[in-house]
Design an enzyme around this catalytic site. Sequence first.
Site, PDB file in Angstrom:
ATOM      1  N   ASP A 188      -5.236   7.741  -1.143  1.00 43.88           N
ATOM      2  CA  ASP A 188      -6.328   7.028  -0.297  1.00 43.88           C
ATOM      3  C   ASP A 188      -7.759   7.618  -0.909  1.00 43.88           C
ATOM      4  O   ASP A 188      -8.056   8.495  -0.522  1.00 43.88           O
ATOM      5  CB  ASP A 188      -6.026   7.262   1.056  1.00 43.88           C
ATOM      6  CG  ASP A 188      -4.676   6.614   1.270  1.00 43.88           C
ATOM      7  OD1 ASP A 188      -4.422   5.482   1.001  1.00 43.88           O
ATOM      8  OD2 ASP A 188      -3.971   7.283   2.241  1.00 43.88           O
ATOM      9  N   HIS A 237       0.895  -1.104   0.008  1.00 44.52           N
ATOM     10  CA  HIS A 237       0.081  -0.019   0.175  1.00 44.52           C
ATOM     11  C   HIS A 237       0.902   1.448   0.008  1.00 44.52           C
ATOM     12  O   HIS A 237       0.562   2.149  -0.856  1.00 44.52           O
ATOM     13  CB  HIS A 237      -0.984  -0.110   1.253  1.00 44.52           C
ATOM     14  CG  HIS A 237      -1.724   1.232   1.406  1.00 44.52           C
ATOM     15  ND1 HIS A 237      -3.163   1.162   1.568  1.00 44.52           N
ATOM     16  CD2 HIS A 237      -1.559   2.451   1.780  1.00 44.52           C
ATOM     17  CE1 HIS A 237      -3.614   2.319   1.752  1.00 44.52           C
ATOM     18  NE2 HIS A 237      -2.649   3.170   1.996  1.00 44.52           N
ATOM     19  N   GLU A 238       1.634   1.205   0.877  1.00 49.86           N
ATOM     20  CA  GLU A 238       2.800   2.431   1.195  1.00 49.86           C
ATOM     21  C   GLU A 238       3.681   2.533  -0.094  1.00 49.86           C
ATOM     22  O   GLU A 238       3.891   3.845  -0.410  1.00 49.86           O
ATOM     23  CB  GLU A 238       3.554   2.456   2.283  1.00 49.86           C
ATOM     24  CG  GLU A 238       2.654   2.471   3.876  1.00 49.86           C
ATOM     25  CD  GLU A 238       1.552   3.650   3.893  1.00 49.86           C
ATOM     26  OE1 GLU A 238       2.004   4.554   3.246  1.00 49.86           O
ATOM     27  OE2 GLU A 238       0.658   3.493   4.455  1.00 49.86           O
ATOM     28  N   HIS A 246       2.042   4.232  -3.111  1.00 46.92           N
ATOM     29  CA  HIS A 246       1.969   5.852  -2.895  1.00 46.92           C
ATOM     30  C   HIS A 246       2.962   6.821  -3.672  1.00 46.92           C
ATOM     31  O   HIS A 246       2.666   7.805  -4.017  1.00 46.92           O
ATOM     32  CB  HIS A 246       1.898   6.215  -1.453  1.00 46.92           C
ATOM     33  CG  HIS A 246       0.472   6.119  -0.759  1.00 46.92           C
ATOM     34  ND1 HIS A 246      -0.854   6.402  -1.499  1.00 46.92           N
ATOM     35  CD2 HIS A 246       0.096   5.831   0.499  1.00 46.92           C
ATOM     36  CE1 HIS A 246      -1.796   6.158  -0.621  1.00 46.92           C
ATOM     37  NE2 HIS A 246      -1.232   5.508   0.515  1.00 46.92           N
TER      38      HIS A 246
END
Lengths: 157, 361
Positions: B324, B311-312, B315
Site C-alpha cells: 500500500d 486489492h487484498e 497483496h
Amino acid sequence: MFTPLRFLSLSLLLLWMISMNSLAHQALPYCHLIKAEQGNTLTFEISVPANTHWYLLSWHTPFDAWFSNFLTLTDLNSHQSLQYQGALAKRGEPTDEDYLLLPAGESLSVSLDLAQAFAIRPGRYQAALRPLRLYRDLNDKAQSTSLECPTLEVNLP
Amino acid sequence: MSKLFKLSTLAIASTLLSQSALAEGIAAKLQMSQDSFSSDQDVMVTLTLTNEANVPVKMLKWFTAADGVEESLFKVSADGQERPYLGAHYKRPAPSHKDYIKLKSGESISYQVELSSLYDMSATANYEISYDVSSMQLFAPNPGQAKKLARLGVEGIHSAPASFYLEGREFKGGNNKGKPGTGDGGGTTPDGISFTGRCSNSQQSDILAGLAAAKTMSADANQHLATASSNSQRYSTWFGAYSSSRWNTVSNNFSKIDSALNNEPLTFDCSCKKQYYAYVYPTQPYKIYMCNAFWSAPTSGTDSKGGTIIHETSHFNVVAGTDDIVYGQSGAKSLAISDPSQAIQNADSHEYFAENTPNLN
C-alpha cells in the site's frame, strides 16, 4: 514620500513576511528509533518543540503496528531487506481520529516488537521508517509537511 | 471445568452476600423473527428473560446475551441432529459484582441474537433451538441459594424450543455438497470457499457476491491487457506511461490474481471490527479478513466489495506481492504520473484498474 498609509502598508507587508517565514520554518518535531534493552524491540519516539502542536497521520507509522509496512529492515551484511510478515490493510479516507495530536513540548513513544512482523536472524541491520506526514491544522489538510526520521543501525539477537 | 466453577463460586460465596431468588424464578422465552430463512438471510431470535420470583435476581452476564454471545447459550439441532456451536468460549477470572445484571421482581430483559454466525447452519433443514444454560455460576453467589439449588437439582435456565426452516448454503448450485463447517463460523462452499470468524448468512452472501464481482473484474482486466493497444487510457491512468516491461508485470499480476480467485482455496474471516475494508498477511495466502467498511461497500465500482477482494488478493506474495504505497483514486492517479514503477506495485492501483470506474478504454 513617507506617508502614514505607506508606512502602514509597509509594516503590514513586513509582518506578513515574518509570519510566512515562521510558518515555513515552524519548529518540526524530532523523531527517532532507539534500540530497547532486550530482544528484538525498538522504541519509536517523537518529540515536539514547545509553543506549537502538530498532528500526525498515524497510518504507516509505528503507531499503526502492524497493519502497514512502515519499517524496512535491511541486513547490512547481505544488503537484503527482510520480508514483511505483518498485515496490510485497505482503508478509506482518514477520519480525524486517524490523526494523532502531538501536544507542544511533549514526547510520544511506542514500542515495536520486530519479531511480530519479521523473521529475524541474528545480525546487524539498518532500520528505516517511511517519512511521517505532519499537519498543523486538521481544517487545512492541504498544508502538510513530510518528516524523515533518521535511520538506525542496530544489532539484533 | 465444573469443579473449578464450584471452587470459585465457593470462594466468592464466602465474601459476598446478596438477596437473590432461586433459579426457577427466571423464565426464558425465544421468539424467531421469521418461520423460514433463505441462505442469505440472518437468523434473528429474541431471547427474553423474565424474573417471575417475588424478589430481585442477579444473573451472570456471561450467560445472557448482554455483551453479545460469549458462550454457547443455545442448543441447536437440524432435523433432530445437534449442531455445534462455532463461537468463542472464554477463559475468565472468577466473576465480580460488575459481571452480574439485576432483574427486579416481574422485570424482563430482551436480547436480539444472530444465530447463523454462531452455529453451523450450512444444511437445509428444520431447525430447533432452545436457550439452555447450565452453570453453577449463573446466579449471584449466595451460600443458602447454592445449597438449595443443588438440593432441588436446579442447574440453570431452559426455554421451550422454537423452530424454523432454513435453506442452507451448501446445497446451492446442485448436488455438489460442501463439506461441513470446520469450526469458527461457517463452513465450506461447493467452490472451496471457507468462512471463519463468525460470518453470518448475510455476510457470507455479501462475500460471495463480492467474489463473483472480483472474478468478473479480473477477467475483464486480463482481457484488456491482452488486447488493448499501448496507448490505453485505462492503463496509463492507473499505471502511468507505457513501457513493455511494466505492462508485462501488470499483465502477469492480473493473470495470477485471476488464477487465485478461480483456483485457490480462499478463506474469508469476519471477525475484524476495525474501520478498514479488509486486511491480509501477505505471507499467508489465501485468507482475507473482512472489516467494517467492506460490509457497506457497493458490490462493484469504486472501492467496492469486488475491488477490495482484488486489492487484498494482489497483496499475497505468491500472487503479486503488492504494497500500500498510496490510498484512494486521486493518490493512485498522482502516483501513476509521478512514479510508474511504484504504481505497478501499489494495491489500490490494481484495484482501480480492475474496477474501471469511470469506464476508460
